[in-house]
Design an enzyme around this catalytic site. Structure first.
Site, PDB file in Angstrom:
ATOM      1  N   ASN A 282      -0.452   4.031   1.134  1.00  0.00           N
ATOM      2  CA  ASN A 282      -1.154   4.871   2.113  1.00  0.00           C
ATOM      3  C   ASN A 282      -0.503   4.679   3.499  1.00  0.00           C
ATOM      4  OD1 ASN A 282      -3.017   5.649   4.142  1.00  0.00           O
ATOM      5  ND2 ASN A 282      -4.687   5.586   2.654  1.00  0.00           N
TER       6      ASN A 282
ATOM      7  N   ASP B 156      -7.510  -3.222   0.049  1.00  0.00           N
ATOM      8  CA  ASP B 156      -8.362  -2.295  -0.691  1.00  0.00           C
ATOM      9  C   ASP B 156      -9.604  -2.063   0.148  1.00  0.00           C
ATOM     10  OD1 ASP B 156      -8.205  -0.784  -3.221  1.00  0.00           O
ATOM     11  OD2 ASP B 156     -10.220  -1.573  -3.482  1.00  0.00           O
TER      12      ASP B 156
ATOM     13  N   HIS C 216     -13.139  -2.048  10.320  1.00  0.00           N
ATOM     14  CA  HIS C 216     -13.144  -2.950   9.163  1.00  0.00           C
ATOM     15  C   HIS C 216     -11.787  -3.598   8.905  1.00  0.00           C
ATOM     16  CE1 HIS C 216     -12.379   1.219   8.424  1.00  0.00           C
ATOM     17  NE2 HIS C 216     -11.815   0.996   7.264  1.00  0.00           N
TER      18      HIS C 216
ATOM     19  N   THR D 133       0.845  -1.198   0.000  1.00  0.00           N
ATOM     20  CA  THR D 133       0.000   0.000   0.000  1.00  0.00           C
ATOM     21  C   THR D 133       0.877   1.242   0.000  1.00  0.00           C
ATOM     22  OG1 THR D 133      -1.631   1.290   1.241  1.00  0.00           O
ATOM     23  CG2 THR D 133      -0.209  -0.160   2.533  1.00  0.00           C
TER      24      THR D 133
ATOM     25  N   TYR E 180     -12.220   9.240   5.324  1.00  0.00           N
ATOM     26  CA  TYR E 180     -13.586   9.565   5.737  1.00  0.00           C
ATOM     27  C   TYR E 180     -13.790   9.436   7.254  1.00  0.00           C
ATOM     28  CZ  TYR E 180     -14.491   8.970   0.705  1.00  0.00           C
ATOM     29  OH  TYR E 180     -14.468   9.081  -0.674  1.00  0.00           O
ATOM     30  N   ASP E 181     -12.734   9.200   8.013  1.00  0.00           N
ATOM     31  CA  ASP E 181     -12.880   8.996   9.462  1.00  0.00           C
ATOM     32  C   ASP E 181     -13.650  10.119  10.177  1.00  0.00           C
ATOM     33  OD1 ASP E 181     -11.750   6.501   9.587  1.00  0.00           O
ATOM     34  OD2 ASP E 181      -9.773   7.182  10.221  1.00  0.00           O
TER      35      ASP E 181
ATOM     36  N   LYS F 159      -9.752   2.662  17.469  1.00  0.00           N
ATOM     37  CA  LYS F 159     -10.282   2.338  16.129  1.00  0.00           C
ATOM     38  C   LYS F 159      -9.932   0.888  15.777  1.00  0.00           C
ATOM     39  CE  LYS F 159      -9.989   3.529  11.231  1.00  0.00           C
ATOM     40  NZ  LYS F 159      -9.294   4.260  10.155  1.00  0.00           N
TER      41      LYS F 159
HETATM   42  P1  ITT Z   1      -3.429   2.115  -1.541  1.00  0.00           P
HETATM   43  O1  ITT Z   1      -4.262   1.814  -2.768  1.00  0.00           O
HETATM   44  O2  ITT Z   1      -2.036   2.472  -1.872  1.00  0.00           O
HETATM   45  O3  ITT Z   1      -3.512   1.023  -0.508  1.00  0.00           O
HETATM   46  P2  ITT Z   1      -5.432   4.195  -1.093  1.00  0.00           P
HETATM   47  O4  ITT Z   1      -5.529   5.313  -0.111  1.00  0.00           O
HETATM   48  O5  ITT Z   1      -5.577   4.544  -2.554  1.00  0.00           O
HETATM   49  O6  ITT Z   1      -4.047   3.424  -0.823  1.00  0.00           O
HETATM   50  P3  ITT Z   1      -7.778   2.520  -1.407  1.00  0.00           P
HETATM   51  O7  ITT Z   1      -7.528   2.359  -2.863  1.00  0.00           O
HETATM   52  O8  ITT Z   1      -8.146   1.302  -0.629  1.00  0.00           O
HETATM   53  O9  ITT Z   1      -6.487   3.115  -0.674  1.00  0.00           O
HETATM   54  O10 ITT Z   1      -8.832   3.663  -1.232  1.00  0.00           O
HETATM   55  C1  ITT Z   1      -9.671   3.694  -0.163  1.00  0.00           C
HETATM   56  C2  ITT Z   1     -10.001   5.124   0.223  1.00  0.00           C
HETATM   57  O11 ITT Z   1     -11.065   4.984   1.195  1.00  0.00           O
HETATM   58  C3  ITT Z   1      -8.842   5.815   0.942  1.00  0.00           C
HETATM   59  O12 ITT Z   1      -8.171   6.699   0.105  1.00  0.00           O
HETATM   60  C4  ITT Z   1      -9.539   6.559   2.082  1.00  0.00           C
HETATM   61  O13 ITT Z   1      -9.921   7.820   1.635  1.00  0.00           O
HETATM   62  C5  ITT Z   1     -10.784   5.723   2.337  1.00  0.00           C
HETATM   63  N1  ITT Z   1     -10.543   4.834   3.483  1.00  0.00           N
HETATM   64  C6  ITT Z   1     -10.093   3.546   3.471  1.00  0.00           C
HETATM   65  N2  ITT Z   1      -9.984   3.073   4.717  1.00  0.00           N
HETATM   66  C7  ITT Z   1     -10.364   4.069   5.534  1.00  0.00           C
HETATM   67  C8  ITT Z   1     -10.434   4.194   6.930  1.00  0.00           C
HETATM   68  O14 ITT Z   1     -10.073   3.221   7.751  1.00  0.00           O
HETATM   69  N3  ITT Z   1     -10.855   5.358   7.424  1.00  0.00           N
HETATM   70  C9  ITT Z   1     -11.214   6.369   6.616  1.00  0.00           C
HETATM   71  N4  ITT Z   1     -11.153   6.342   5.288  1.00  0.00           N
HETATM   72  C10 ITT Z   1     -10.725   5.194   4.742  1.00  0.00           C
END
Ligand code: ITT
Length: 199
Positions: A11, A70, A178, A9, A152-153, A173
């Site tokens: 993120n 994801d 999830h 990831t 979106y937290d 958390k």
């Molecule tokens: P990677 O693909 O590199 O893992 P990303 O941020 O693009 O990182 P996703 O494709 O899974 O991750 O996108 C999910 C989005 O949903 C993410 O950018 C957040 O804005 C939101 N999200 C996911 N998990 C969350 C959480 O635990 N709390 C709040 N927002 C969340």
């Protein structure tokens, strides 16, 4: 010695949440130690497809064992949106604040605020994979509250709670969220696999 596990990831918040829960089982590495310059492709139509795409991409490119995440927020009154498009709800480039504001705008005047967060984790090792899903139900609040967490937290209040995720510490958390629920399934799977190997 704990095995090395790469988190597929980009993120850093996910890395923080996953590392806190996996540090006893694995020697966790993020992608900064690999020479990755491009964005990992996410062209799937579902969370499960994207999770597998990310895991396979990193595992095959660098010949490592990895775990991809994801995730998405599904809002009932919006027909499940933003869902698989959660990261880019307000368009390119990814912008957490713009996404959250668009969500509140699209929900203004709507009394059904029910939503759920979903995570699909994919563990990819030795050309095989397993996926694990976790979810938490809740509601979208009228205005953002709290400064912790990410994405979106600030607008997601889990059911049975009075605070949003952004008003909770990472440890709080991680008790209910999830991602943690998907991770619990992954850890059970590892325990079972280990038991079979020991027999
Ligand atoms: P990677 O693909 O590199 O893992 P990303 O941020 O693009 O990182 P996703 O494709 O899974 O991750 O996108 C999910 C989005 O949903 C993410 O950018 C957040 O804005 C939101 N999200 C996911 N998990 C969350 C959480 O635990 N709390 C709040 N927002 C969340």
């Amino acid at each position: 010695m704990r095995p090395v596990l790469y988190l597929a990831t980009q993120n850093k918040h996910k890395v923080e949440e996953l590392s806190a829960l996996l540090k006893h089982n694995f020697d966790i590495r993020d992608l900064s130690t690999l020479s990755l310059t491009e964005e990992i492709p996410e062209t799937g139509k579902t969370l499960a497809e994207n999770s597998l795409l990310k895991a396979r991409y990193i595992a095959e490119k660098f010949q490592v064992i990895c775990l991809a995440d994801d995730s998405g927020l599904e809002v009932e009154a919006l027909g499940g949106a933003p869902g698989v498009y959660s990261a880019r709800y307000a368009g390119e480039p990814k912008d957490d604040l713009a996404n959250l504001q668009l969500l509140l705008t699209n929900l203004s005047g709507i009394s059904n605020r029910r939503a759920r967060f979903v995570t699909v984790l994919t563990y990819y090792a030795n050309n095989t994979y397993s996926s694990f899903e976790g979810e938490i139900q809740g509601n979208i609040v009228e205005a953002p509250r709290g400064t912790q967490g990410f994405g979106y937290d600030p607008v997601f209040q889990p059911e049975y709670e009075t605070r949003t995720f952004a008003e909770m510490s990472l440890a709080e958390k991680n008790l209910i969220a999830h991602r943690a629920r998907a991770l619990e399934k992954f850890i059970n799977y590892l325990d079972e696999t280990q038991k079979c190997a020991d027999e």
